[in-house]
Design a protein around this motif. Sequence first.
Motif, PDB file in Angstrom:
ATOM      1  N   ASN A   1       0.814  -1.225   0.000  1.00 56.08           N
ATOM      2  CA  ASN A   1       0.000   0.000   0.000  1.00 56.08           C
ATOM      3  C   ASN A   1       0.841   1.266   0.000  1.00 56.08           C
TER       4      ASN A   1
ATOM      5  N   THR B   1     -16.910  -2.724   1.432  1.00 57.00           N
ATOM      6  CA  THR B   1     -15.557  -2.205   1.665  1.00 57.00           C
ATOM      7  C   THR B   1     -15.188  -1.159   0.620  1.00 57.00           C
ATOM      8  N   PHE B   2     -14.437  -0.178   1.041  1.00 62.34           N
ATOM      9  CA  PHE B   2     -13.877   0.779   0.093  1.00 62.34           C
ATOM     10  C   PHE B   2     -12.695   0.110  -0.594  1.00 62.34           C
ATOM     11  N   SER B   3     -12.494   0.431  -1.869  1.00 63.92           N
ATOM     12  CA  SER B   3     -11.345  -0.134  -2.565  1.00 63.92           C
ATOM     13  C   SER B   3     -10.074   0.537  -2.036  1.00 63.92           C
ATOM     14  N   GLU B   4      -8.956  -0.106  -2.354  1.00 66.24           N
ATOM     15  CA  GLU B   4      -7.658   0.449  -1.955  1.00 66.24           C
ATOM     16  C   GLU B   4      -7.515   1.880  -2.491  1.00 66.24           C
TER      17      GLU B   4
ATOM     18  N   GLN C   1      -9.976   3.968  -3.228  1.00 66.75           N
ATOM     19  CA  GLN C   1     -10.857   4.886  -2.498  1.00 66.75           C
ATOM     20  C   GLN C   1     -10.262   5.257  -1.140  1.00 66.75           C
ATOM     21  N   GLU C   2      -9.597   4.284  -0.518  1.00 69.97           N
ATOM     22  CA  GLU C   2      -8.930   4.596   0.755  1.00 69.97           C
ATOM     23  C   GLU C   2      -7.836   5.639   0.527  1.00 69.97           C
TER      24      GLU C   2
ATOM     25  N   ARG D   1      -9.335   8.981   0.263  1.00 70.33           N
ATOM     26  CA  ARG D   1      -9.646   9.502   1.599  1.00 70.33           C
ATOM     27  C   ARG D   1      -8.402  10.103   2.237  1.00 70.33           C
ATOM     28  N   LYS D   2      -7.305   9.390   2.078  1.00 72.32           N
ATOM     29  CA  LYS D   2      -6.051   9.861   2.648  1.00 72.32           C
ATOM     30  C   LYS D   2      -5.637  11.190   2.009  1.00 72.32           C
TER      31      LYS D   2
ATOM     32  N   ILE E   1     -16.377  10.984  -0.381  1.00 69.47           N
ATOM     33  CA  ILE E   1     -15.190  10.786   0.456  1.00 69.47           C
ATOM     34  C   ILE E   1     -14.486  12.133   0.662  1.00 69.47           C
TER      35      ILE E   1
ATOM     36  N   GLU F   1     -14.137  14.164   4.271  1.00 67.46           N
ATOM     37  CA  GLU F   1     -12.834  14.455   4.879  1.00 67.46           C
ATOM     38  C   GLU F   1     -12.586  15.954   5.025  1.00 67.46           C
TER      39      GLU F   1
END
Lengths: 265, 378
Positions: A72, B5-8, B10-11, B14-15, B72, B76
């Motif tokens: 990641n 779940t949010f996809s990688e 989408q995460e 968010r970040k 998202i 945030e």
Amino acid sequence: MLNIVVCVKAVPDPKEACNIKIDPDTKTLMRCEVPFVVNPLDKNAMEAALQLKEQGDAHISVLSMGPPEAGNIVKECLALGADQGFLLSDPAFGGADAYATAYTLAKGIEKIGSFDVVFCGMASSDGSTEWVGPEMATFLNIPVVTMVKEIVESEGEFWQVKASLENGYRLMRVQLPAVFTVTRDLNTPRTLSFSGIIKARKKEISEWGIHELGVPAELLGVKGSPTVVSNLSTTESKREVEMISGTREEKAEQLVQKLAEAGVI
Amino acid sequence: MIDFTFSEEQEMFRKAAREFAETQVAPKIPVMEETGEVSDAVVKALGEAEMMALTIPEEYGGLGLGYVARMIALEEISRVSVATAMMLQVFALGIEPIVKFGSEELKKKYLPGLAKGERLATTAVTEATGGSDPTGIRSAYKKEGDDFIVNGRKCFITNSHIADTITILTKSEDDPKAFCAFVIDKDMEGWRATHKEHKVGMRGCNTGELAFENLRIPKTQLLGNEGKGLGVTMAAIGDVGRGGMVGCALGLQAACLEESIKFSNERVLYGKPISALQGIQNKLAEIKIDLEAGRLLAYRAAAMQDNGIRCSNEFAVAKYFTTEVAQKAAKMAVDIHGGYGCMEEYAVSRFWRDAAVLGPSAGTSDIMKVIIGRWVLA
Ligand SMILES: Cc1cc2nc3c(=O)[nH]c(=O)nc-3n(C[C@H](O)[C@H](O)[C@H](O)COP(=O)(O)OP(=O)(O)OC[C@H]3O[C@@H](n4cnc5c(N)ncnc54)[C@H](O)[C@@H]3O)c2cc1C
């Protein structure tokens, strides 16, 4: 073209440091509860590479050794603008100290192939040994400058950089290829962008294990680690309140004295 | 099976949005609060971070990321500054009618600049005579050859004084059932921003009035068909407007929870942090329950929107629920802070004021219930 390798480590989010626990038996950090992030100083290393790429022709490979989840953070670096990602991940690499880590990373860099510059953070926020950069340079048999706070000259074969000292800096001239470990004074790392994340869709991450690196297991992970953490404990911090009385001047004087006694000033 | 779940990726969105909000927006909040004015630096940063490009298709210079990504981002940003999220949500509300109803020419003319943040958008429907009932508006158009001449006033318009590309709803002088939606821009003469409101909350997000005096609009600026403008603006408000308010509400709820957890872990009473008190835990649990439920409603509706499914009813439910519970969360967060909650040094006092403003924007809770009532009886 300048070939840059940036080494990044997945560390437990320092913002959630209060949730990090220590395993009393193995004396290692129990990270499961805390999300992984890019080691903060490695972001400065990434930023240095990205700025060089903006200034001229450069190719950025990002390299990490860690569990599969560390993929990641490699992806994140690709989203920041790195061109290619490499994750060194194998149970055999587990439990490595700085020495074994540096060895494994050096093998990874050799396998990536041609490189001119290796950037890494001065230290990781969890291990904080500051050894990996210099040891990696030793394995690669190339020069290293630690604690770089400014890149003065980055044209041609010889670079000039400022390396931090406690009360100043050293101006160093160094021949490439070389390893540079960087401090947070070097730059302000950029943040992720949505379009960067979209561009990263097309970028690849190669995952290499012990077979791909072709190195003997004795030199890796716990087996290849000459240092052991003999003890690790948490410190307790306490807050104490002491009221100072007197006139304003008296209070100020007492405050200065107490701060001096406590070694704060 | 339903995948929650949010996809990688989408995460990572968010970040990115969180990093943006914490580094670019948070430092500007004190000035925004003190002056009530829009921070130019924040607007510029939003543009540079491509936040206005999220819902614009790629062929017009946007990112084409759609509505879950937008939700998202809004959540945030609102977690840090509801005012900024509100401003951003209405940029998208101004952009949507051009994307959905604009001619190819209008899309090419406006969308690339809007995506870059060089142009700023809004939608102006509300008037003194028509808020919940948009058919009560009085801004009127009459035709003169191929042009439309518009006179009237709009009120409570977000971004009124910073927007230069505005979707307006007008009514025919002759036919009370005919409405036209136009996009107007800064190069046209005959309109200006007038009064600026001083809101109790969302300070740093601009709300105000617009005046149209013999504003001449060429036919090419028409959005959708002549006479069918109400549908144009209502379609945009129905999902993008309501969805935007939902994003703002979720972020506020999350912020209320975080600040309350922090405070209750630090505030010591009876020799223990107050988080050890059941009464406090109860409040924290309630904020969390509402936040979790709100997120499910919000992201379900946004996912439907991304899949091209009609979702304005689902957004009405989400808008009703999240903006109501955001107000409840802000009240509980202030309560948890005791007297400190009333002091401006504590962020929760700002959340409380911001929460009050969430209600009416993009339709009041009463109106959401009217819509939901109609839905269940249909
Ligand atoms: C911060 C902010 C930003 C805004 N931004 C924009 C913008 O960018 N563009 C824009 O066009 N508008 C904007 N608005 C306007 C907003 O959409 C209106 O305020 C809203 O639709 C309510 O209209 P109103 O204020 O005229 O209230 P009214 O319609 O006068 O409502 C008064 C009361 O009557 C109730 N009511 C009305 N109809 C019914 C019914 N059928 N059944 C039960 N109760 C009912 C309402 O719920 C309310 O309690 C904004 C408003 C705010 C506060």
